[in-house]
Structures are given as structure tokens and as C-alpha cells.
Design a protein around this motif. Structure first.
Motif, PDB file in Angstrom:
ATOM      1  N   ILE A 298       3.135 -27.255  28.480  1.00 36.12           N
ATOM      2  CA  ILE A 298       2.308 -28.825  28.890  1.00 36.12           C
ATOM      3  C   ILE A 298       2.994 -29.634  29.378  1.00 36.12           C
ATOM      4  CG2 ILE A 298       3.764 -31.267  27.190  1.00 36.12           C
ATOM      5  CD1 ILE A 298       3.776 -29.493  24.687  1.00 36.12           C
ATOM      6  N   SER A 301      -0.094 -29.816  31.750  1.00 31.97           N
ATOM      7  CA  SER A 301      -1.563 -30.703  31.686  1.00 31.97           C
ATOM      8  C   SER A 301      -1.773 -30.868  32.149  1.00 31.97           C
ATOM      9  CB  SER A 301      -1.078 -29.967  30.181  1.00 31.97           C
ATOM     10  OG  SER A 301      -1.013 -29.107  29.760  1.00 31.97           O
ATOM     11  N   GLN A 306      -5.258 -28.730  27.120  1.00 34.30           N
ATOM     12  CA  GLN A 306      -4.626 -27.939  27.655  1.00 34.30           C
ATOM     13  C   GLN A 306      -3.139 -28.592  26.681  1.00 34.30           C
ATOM     14  OE1 GLN A 306      -4.101 -28.289  32.209  1.00 34.30           O
ATOM     15  NE2 GLN A 306      -5.302 -27.122  31.719  1.00 34.30           N
ATOM     16  N   VAL A 307      -2.687 -29.642  26.815  1.00 34.48           N
ATOM     17  CA  VAL A 307      -1.400 -30.322  26.081  1.00 34.48           C
ATOM     18  C   VAL A 307      -1.266 -29.411  24.079  1.00 34.48           C
ATOM     19  CG1 VAL A 307       0.213 -32.053  25.028  1.00 34.48           C
ATOM     20  CG2 VAL A 307      -0.734 -32.335  27.097  1.00 34.48           C
TER      21      VAL A 307
END
Length: 403
Positions: A298, A301, A306-307
């Protein structure tokens, strides 16, 4: 005589447990809109941000205050009465934000909600520990955590969608407690003391010591507090992080947090089977390793997807955490102090949630939210490595007997 194998009893306990997960994070997607709403009333931006975030964390403080009291009540006066009364109070206090226009008044409602959550969580979890033992207890507490996670998916997704219409609307979700109170009245039977360990509910492989298990309690309470300080970076800070990263809508923030709870639920449901092959201490490196890797992802990101990947990984660690701590503690303490011990677990859990923004706010100011997630993730990975290296020492400290 309670019938814990009845599907109506099981469903009632699971639904009651789901109330705890929605106590704070359900209205998390409303935070950015609330911050704008009270801009004229509270000119100081830092104070306004702090007070708005208290909408999420203030219930945790009052759960900390109420949980030891709830633990004493369930041990002295019974489980069902407290569960019924606090479920009704939960609906009143939680839904107050539907109509209130003053931030201080909303915070008062959130404080009362915290007291109600303390009663619901302690009484529901103690009932589960009363009804089941051994592998049956591990399986049902895993199912309890999984159901809480799935409830979180529904409540958070719904909260995000409602917040996009009006920041008041997610508070209406708390009215769900009233139908659950009716189920408690109809299907939960107060167990007698002699019913706590029924032989037909599964063999007790983790024999209860009649002395206070200080080592287990220190480890369980300490790690629960630490993990919740890290976890509450998600509901409190993630909407702001996503807003700055990709200008995320409230519905997107709700979906992101819901994804974390979904993967948490999946991991929780598998806990009962994993527990048959692993001991309590062995879970610790996996729990904190998964959380740490997720937070590191995270932190670096640059996109919403991606998070989401980081949230999914962290969620799996969180999903194993609470059933492991609950079963470990329930198996170690004497029957006569089970309610108070589980009240202490609730205190530890929500103390961490309340402390989270206080502990992490200096980090977010100096490092930004991305840097804070990365730093916390690195710390969790170090904790995981420590438990992997010193597993035998931790086992000796807690005198864990697990199958």
C-alpha cells in the motif's frame, strides 16, 4: 438448556457478532464529506480533521471503558440479558447520526455506541466460548470472524454507496441491530454454569488451567493492541490516502476497505482447519508477515488497484488474528473468569483502534500517508521475523498447549 447446534442459535450469534465490525468503519467513507460539512463551524483545519476522525475512533475509547464492566456483568448476571439490552441501545446510538447536524452531538452518540458495542461483543463471544470447546470452538470462532468480515463487506460497500448520496445516510445501517435483538430474544438461551463444558460439544484439547495464565494474557492483549493500531490505518486514513492518490469517490473507498474485510473473512473461515495442524504461537509470524507485506505494498502504491492488492494481503493476516487470539485466550483461562478475560481482549482490541490516529498522526504529518503505511509495514515484518526466530521462547513463556 441451550442448543448451540441449532442453526437459529448459530445464525443469531453470527449476526450479533457482525455488529462489532460495523461500529466504526461503516461511516468511514463519509469522513471527507463530513470534513467539508463542518468547515464553517470549525475553522481550524487540524482540529476539524481530528474531530471528524474521532467519529471513527471515539467508539473504540468507550468500548475500552465498557468492556471490563461488560465482562464482569456477564460473569455475575448472565450473557443473554446484556446482549439483548446492548443490541437495542446499539440501534439507538448508532443511528443518531442520521438526524444530528452538530459534530459534538454526533460524537456523544458515538460514545454511547461504544458502550453498546462493548456489551454486544463481550456477551456474544462469551456465549460462543460457553457453547463450544476444543476444535468446535476454534471452528466457530473462525466462522464468527469470517462472518464479521463478510458483514463488513456488505456494510462498508453499502456505506460507501450511501455516503455518495449524503454523509448522513450510512448512519442508518446501525438500525440493523434491532432485528438482531428480536432474534436474541427468541433463540438465545442463557447457559447454566454446568453447561459451559458439555462433553458432546467437542473434546477440550486445550485444557483450561485453574490458575490465571499471565503469559498468555500478556501476549494476547499486547499483540492485539499492536495489531489494531496498525489495522486502523485502513478505515481512518485510507479514504484520505485514496482521495490524494487517485481522487477516489466515497464508493471506491468503501469498496477498498470492504475488499480488506472480504479477504479477512476468507482467512477466518479457514482458521478452524488450520488450527487442527498448527499451534497458537505458529500463527504469529504468518499474521504479522501478511499484514506487513500488505502495508508495504500500500505504501508504495501509485494506483487504486495496487492499493487493493495490498489490502487483500493485509486482510488475510487480520482474518487469522482475532480467532487465534480469542480461541487461545478462551482455552487458557478458567471458566469462572472467561467473560472478564474476553472483556480484556475487547479492551485491548479497541484501545489499539483508539490509539491508532494518535500514534500515527505525527508520522503522517512528517512522512505522508504512503510513507506511514510503508514504515508500519516494515515494522510488522520485523515483528513477524522475531516471532519466527524466537518461537520456542514464546511457547515456553505462554506454556501453549495446542494441537
Amino acid at each position: 438448556m441451550p442448543n448451540p447446534n441449532s442453526w437459529t442459535t448459530k445464525l443469531t450469534l453470527l449476526l450479533a457478532s457482525s455488529l462489532t465490525v460495523m461500529s466504526g468503519a461503516t461511516v468511514s467513507p463519509s469522513l471527507p464529506a463530513m470534513q467539508q460539512q463542518f468547515e464553517s463551524a470549525i475553522a481550524d483545519a487540524d482540529l476539524r480533521t481530528t474531530l471528524v476522525k474521532l467519529v471513527i475512533t471515539l467508539p473504540a475509547l468507550f468500548i475500552v471503558i465498557g468492556s471490563p464492566i461488560a465482562g464482569s456483568i456477564v460473569d455475575k448476571f448472565g450473557r443473554k440479558p446484556l446482549l439483548l439490552i446492548t443490541a437495542i441501545l446499539y440501534g439507538f446510538a448508532g443511528s443518531s447520526g442520521l438526524f444530528l447536524e452538530s459534530l459534538p452531538a454526533i460524537l456523544v452518540g458515538r460514545a454511547v455506541l461504544g458502550l453498546a458495542v462493548a456489551g454486544v461483543m463481550v456477551s456474544a463471544t462469551t456465549l460462543i466460548a460457553d457453547y463450544y470447546s476444543g476444535p468446535a470452538r476454534a471452528a466457530f470462532m473462525g466462522l464468527q470472524s469470517g462472518f464479521m468480515g463478510l458483514g463488513g463487506v456488505v456494510f462498508l460497500t453499502l456505506g460507501g454507496a450511501l455516503a455518495q448520496q449524503n454523509w448522513h445516510y450510512p448512519f442508518g445501517i446501525y438500525l440493523f441491530a434491532w432485528p438482531i435483538a428480536l432474534l436474541v430474544l427468541a433463540f438465545i438461551v442463557e447457559p447454566e454454569r454446568s453447561d459451559y463444558r458439555q462433553p458432546n460439544m467437542g473434546s477440550e484439547t486445550d485444557l483450561t488451567s485453574q490458575s490465571t495464565p499471565v503469559g498468555v494474557m500478556v501476549i494476547v492483549y499486547g499483540l492485539t493492541t499492536l495489531s489494531q493500531i496498525a489495522f486502523y490505518l485502513i478505515p481512518v486514513q485510507l479514504p484520505f490516502f485514496l482521495d490524494s492518490l487517485v481522487k477516489a469517490l466515497p464508493s471506491q473507498s468503501g469498496m477498498a476497505i470492504a475488499l480488506c474485510t472480504l479477504f479477512s473473512a476468507i482467512a477466518s473461515v479457514t482458521y478452524g482447519k488450520l488450527k487442527q495442524r498448527m499451534e497458537f504461537v505458529t500463527f504469529l509470524p504468518a499474521i504479522f508477515g501478511l499484514m506487513g507485506i500488505g502495508y508495504l505494498l500500500i505504501g508504495q502504491s501509485s494506483t487504486w488497484l495496487q492499493v487493493l492488492a495490498g489490502l487483500a494481503i493485509a486482510g488475510m493476516g487480520l482474518g487469522i488474528l482475532m480467532p487465534n487470539m480469542s480461541v487461545w485466550l478462551s482455552s487458557a483461562v478458567p471458566d469462572t473468569m472467561r467473560g472478564r478475560a474476553l472483556g480484556g481482549l475487547s479492551t485491548s482490541m479497541f484501545l489499539g483502534q483508539f490509539l491508532s490516529p494518535i500514534v500515527t498522526q505525527p508520522l503522517t504529518k512528517s512522512m505522508g500517508l504512503g510513507g506511514t503505511y510503508a514504515l508500519v509495514g516494515g515494522g510488522l515484518v520485523i515483528v513477524a521475523l522475531g516471532f519466527a526466530i524466537f518461537k520456542s521462547q514464546v511457547r515456553n513463556l505462554t506454556r501453549s498447549r495446542a494441537t
